[in-house]
Design a protein around this motif. Structure first.
Motif: not given
Ligand code: FES
Ligand code: FES
Lengths: 745, 145
Positions: A132-133, A136-137, A140, A145, A147, A178-179, A181-183
């Motif tokens: 999922e991270l 999420a990247a 970005v 966004s 899913r 990048l992933a 740094s994703q929440p």
């Protein structure tokens, strides 16, 4: 996997109590917690709820699982990677496994058949989180966004434009930084088990190729530049201590008296119970240490280390000892009260069977002997950091052991877990680790310390001896209406100070409580046997003892009732999983209805580590003093199988191990000394003695339970039950063939 | 004393304190070829098996001086890229568990094949000890060699 393992990530970002941390060193690295072994071992671990496994996605596209547990042949490394790869949406060929460095603040104990069962839920979550991270990247980069517009497969994230159906793809490697740094998303979707691609498949194990060309590095194979080699002898009499330091013989680099790391029976922590010699190679060290003339002080208690005396004491304690009630346990009644109830139910029984069983001390005799390599760095003559390479099931404890001896802060102790040439419970112990660290401190050089087989067998921490008195009562229709069970055995936990005197050592009655049988009015008791011989955890622990007694008793009761052993068990079993396993074993062993003359069959079923195993054996006797096990039908319910081929391998191996113990396994002691010393007098089977084993899996639930140990417990009773049918003789004392020897190749 | 050993086609010069030092420890500690394993030291287990001049030998009891001038093959030198049929069969049948005994098993099977044995005829040559109990898979792996 080499001793040069990757460094643990430098940056840490805490995301939750048991949680994850992501770092961005060369990609994405996510740490998580896998619970170690069982509750007992967790409690004994100084720190246990920390990150101890990592998923790494490198910018170069590499995808790796790093875990701090032990790969000792059970396929844990592979099974765990399989679970991770499933949720991470990568192919089996895309994932690799690294042995994680054991951070001193991280604890991992491999035992209790726990690696895969404990790792299942955390690994799925970790894999899904990384997936999922990465998605999420991609969101970005794509600036969308939603899913539902993304999917992941074969380490690629794919975006499909819902209107144009245009596609964009990113490899995991390109998204990794990048992933990181994703929440972490709040709701992580897990894969629907009906859609599993890898879990449940017999994939090829990741560790096997290196085990066919000599490149797999076990502890004994570790090489450190400039290293010297040590060999050790212990006081032959258990509990003895060195009277005076011997002079260094010519050719030796050093002679190092070694202290015992832990108190075990008559061996006191800190006492000098061994001497190491350091030389330019292991063989020279061995010859020199054997050639030393050593004087030992023997405590009077060592003389009590004698098999005949221990048996006599157990025979006395089974009637005069103070029993601790293990079951019923909710609440636990006073022993006298429940014993009286059982006695009255027994008095009302139509038939009773009353028998006493004995089981011997057993050595582990792992194929790879005890060994450990250590490199200590000294600054101004003081140890400033320490590196340890060990085939250890308890790397987390190794850091503490090394720290205590060197004075080095645990944070500066690096522990490398190598492959283990068998663990079997022996390699959680710290004795051999401690000796290697002591020697490295003394010689101030990198050192590898190796025990020769004779030390390995004569100075083990043994599977306890046990004497069990059991009585079963039947009503007129063959139901069990009363059950009395009293196990007298040395306490593993008491010997290591994990419980107090008077407390129940759960490993004593393990395999005698929580049975799937309706036993009527019953009591299960344990009486601690004070014996000075060091004892420890041996594959399946108490189950290896109690399943033999319980399943032999069940057979004796079936015989007394005149009921077929399968039918008798089916009627007495209340556990639905057990009944399903028994039913499957009945069908799988249909050969038993047409056995050739001179053959007989026996059955046994038991549950340990959450897994039910039923074994049916076909045996024949070639000559007096020998026994051939021709085939075994084995049915296993381990909840769910991550890798059915690994489950099959563990059943095959567990049966071989169980047969070795039942047929020949026995440590005896005379006046403080072990009488066995090598495979020549601690016999195991050779290839021609291996039965043909058919394994069938029964799936009962959505979670995996243990596979490394549960094949062992039903082995001895299935054999004894078959033997009773074959010969009319009931074997109540193991092994079948004491004093067996093994010829050379 | 200084000796030269030919291992896996390469010459190695080693210094040993005693000519009766078993080849096993010369390979492992002095040359650094650790694929050959120590299991018992008394010729019971077979973990230390190597091939010397085409013969299966137990290196734990093979004097290093007797190995001089002979061609020694260890597990590391059996093939490049695990291409020997025994290694391939071992992977295909997923034989190893802990794997510690397997170099000895594989070398004994390879020696038996060199001697012209095939399939189940190989089995009498691999009476080694495997504590993990991989015997059934060894039987299967050997059956079509
Ligand atoms: S180590 Fe050579 S036969 Fe066992
Ligand atoms: S695979 Fe472990 S001893 Fe054979």
């Amino acid at each position: 996997m080499t001793p040069q393992s990757p460094q643990a990530p430098a940056q840490k970002m805490e995301i939750g109590r048991r949680g994850f941390l992501a770092t961005a060193a060369g990609g994405l690295s996510l740490g998580f917690f896998m619970p170690p072994a069982n509750r007992v071992m967790q409690a004994a671990s100084p720190i246990y709820e920390q990150l101890n496994a990592y998923v790494r996605v490198g910018t170069d596209g590499s995808i790796a699982l790093a875990f701090g547990g032990a790969e000792m042949g059970q396929g844990a490394m592979s099974g765990l990677a399989q679970i991770l790869a499933e949720e991470l949406m990568v192919d089996w060929s895309q994932i690799s496994v690294q042995q994680a460095l054991v951070d001193p603040v991280v604890s991992y104990i491999t035992g209790g058949s726990s690696a895969v069962s404990n790792g299942y839920a955390p690994l799925r979550l970790a894999g899904a989180t990384v997936r999922e991270l990465l998605i999420a990247a991609a969101m970005v980069l794509q600036r969308d966004s939603k899913r539902a517009n993304y999917s992941a497969a074969s380490a690629v994230v794919t975006y499909t434009n819902p209107t144009t159906h245009a596609i964009a793809t990113w490899t995991y490697g390109s998204l990794a930084v990048l992933a990181a740094s994703q929440p972490v998303p709040a709701n992580i979707p897990l894969t629907d088990p009906s859609k599993f691609r890898l879990i449940g498949q017999p994939v090829q194990r990741v560790d096997i190729p290196s085990k066919t060309d000599g490149s797999a590095i076990y502890g004994i194979d570790v090489r450190i530049p400039g290293m010297v080699f040590a060999s050790v002898v212990h006081c032959p009499t258990i509990g003895g201590t060195l009277a005076s330091t011997p002079v260094k013989p010519p050719g030796a680099i050093a002679v190092v008296p070694c202290t015992a790391s832990d108190s075990r029976g008559v061996v006191a922590a800190g006492s000098v119970n061994a001497v190491a010699v350091v030389a330019t190679d292991t063989w020279t060290a061995r010859n020199l240490v054997k050639g030393l003339s050593l004087k030992w002080n023997l405590p009077p208690s060592s003389a009590n280390i004698d098999s005949a005396q221990i048996l006599a004491l157990a025979q006395q304690l089974v009637t005069t000892g103070t029993p601790i009630v293990a079951e019923p346990n909710n609440p636990t009644p006073p022993a006298a009260v429940i014993e009286a109830q059982v006695a009255s139910a027994m008095a009302g029984a139509k038939k009773t069977v009353d028998a006493t069983y004995t089981l011997p001390y057993l050595a582990h005799s792992t194929m790879e002997v005890m060994n450990c390599s250590v490199n200590i760095t000294f600054t101004n003559g003081t140890a400033s950091s320490c590196e340890v390479w060990a085939p250890s099931q308890a790397a987390a404890w190794v850091a503490g052991t090394a720290s205590a001896i060197t004075g080095v802060n645990p944070n500066l102790v690096t522990v490398h877990t190598t492959f283990l040439g068998g663990g079997l419970g022996r390699k959680i112990e710290q004795d051999y680790i401690s000796q290697a660290v002591q020697v490295a401190m003394a010689v101030k050089k990198p050192v590898k310390l190796t025990w020769f087989r004779e030390e390995d067998i004569a100075h083990d921490q043994y599977r306890p001896f046990a004497l069990v008195h059991a009585t079963g009562g039947l009503d007129a229709s063959g139901n069990i209406v009363a059950w009395f069970y009293r196990n007298v055995s040395p306490s593993i936990l008491l010997q290591r100070g994990w419980i107090n005197p008077g407390d129940l050592d759960s490993s004593g009655p393990d395999g005698a409580v929580g049975l799937g049988y309706a036993l009527g009015t019953h009591v299960v008791e344990w009486v601690p046997l004070p014996a000075g011989i060091p004892v420890g955890f041996w594959r399946s622990v108490g189950n290896s003892i109690n399943a033999f007694v319980v399943e032999s008793m069940i057979d004796e009761l079936a015989l007394a009732a005149g009921i077929d052993p399968f039918t008798f068990r089916y009627n007495a079993l209340t556990d639905p999983r057990a009944r399903a396993v028994l039913t499957a074993a009945d069908a799988l062993s249909s050969w038993r209805h047409s056995l050739p003359k001179g053959h007989a069959w026996g059955v046994a079923i038991s549950q340990s580590f959450g897994t039910w195993v039923c074994e049916v054996m076909d045996v024949s006797q070639l000559a007096k003093g020998s026994l051939q096990v021709n085939r075994v039908a084995c049915v296993v319910d381990c909840g769910m199988a991550i890798n059915p081929d690994s489950v099959q391998a563990q059943m095959q191996g567990g049966i071989a191990h169980g047969l070795n113990a039942a047929l020949w396994g026995q440590m005896t002691f005379t006046a403080g000394k072990a009488n066995q010393s090598n495979f020549s007098n601690y016999r195991v089977m050779r290839i021609g003695e291996m039965p043909q084993i058919t394994v069938q899996l029964v799936t009962s639930s959505g979670t995996p339970s243990g596979i490394g140990e549960p094949a062992v417990p039903p082995c001895a009773p299935a054999l004894a039950n078959a033997y009773a049918k074959l010969t009319g003789t009931r074997v109540r004392s193991l092994p079948f063939f004491p004093g067996a020897v093994m010829g050379g190749l | 004393m200084q000796l030269t050993l030919n291992v896996n086609g390469q010459n190695h010069s080693v210094t040993v304190s005693d000519g009766s030092m078993p080849l096993l420890w010369v390979l492992r500690d002095l040359i650094g070829l650790t694929g050959t394993k120590y299991g018992c030291g008394i010729e019971v287990c077979g973990a230390c098996t190597v091939i010397i001049d085409g013969q299966r030998e137990h290196s734990c009891v093979f004097d290093v001086t007797s190995a001089v001038g002979k061609k020694i093959i260890t597990i590391e030198g059996l093939s490049a890229n695990r291409s020997h049929p025994v290694q391939q069969a071992w992977i295909a049948h997923q034989v190893p568990q802990c794997g510690y005994c397997q170099p000895g098993m594989i070398m004994a099977c390879a020696a038996a094949m060199m001697a012209g044995h095939h399939g189940p005829e190989i089995l009498p040559e691999v009476q080694h000890i495997c504590v993990c109990g991989t015997y059934q898979r060894i039987r299967d792996a050997v059956s079509n060699l």
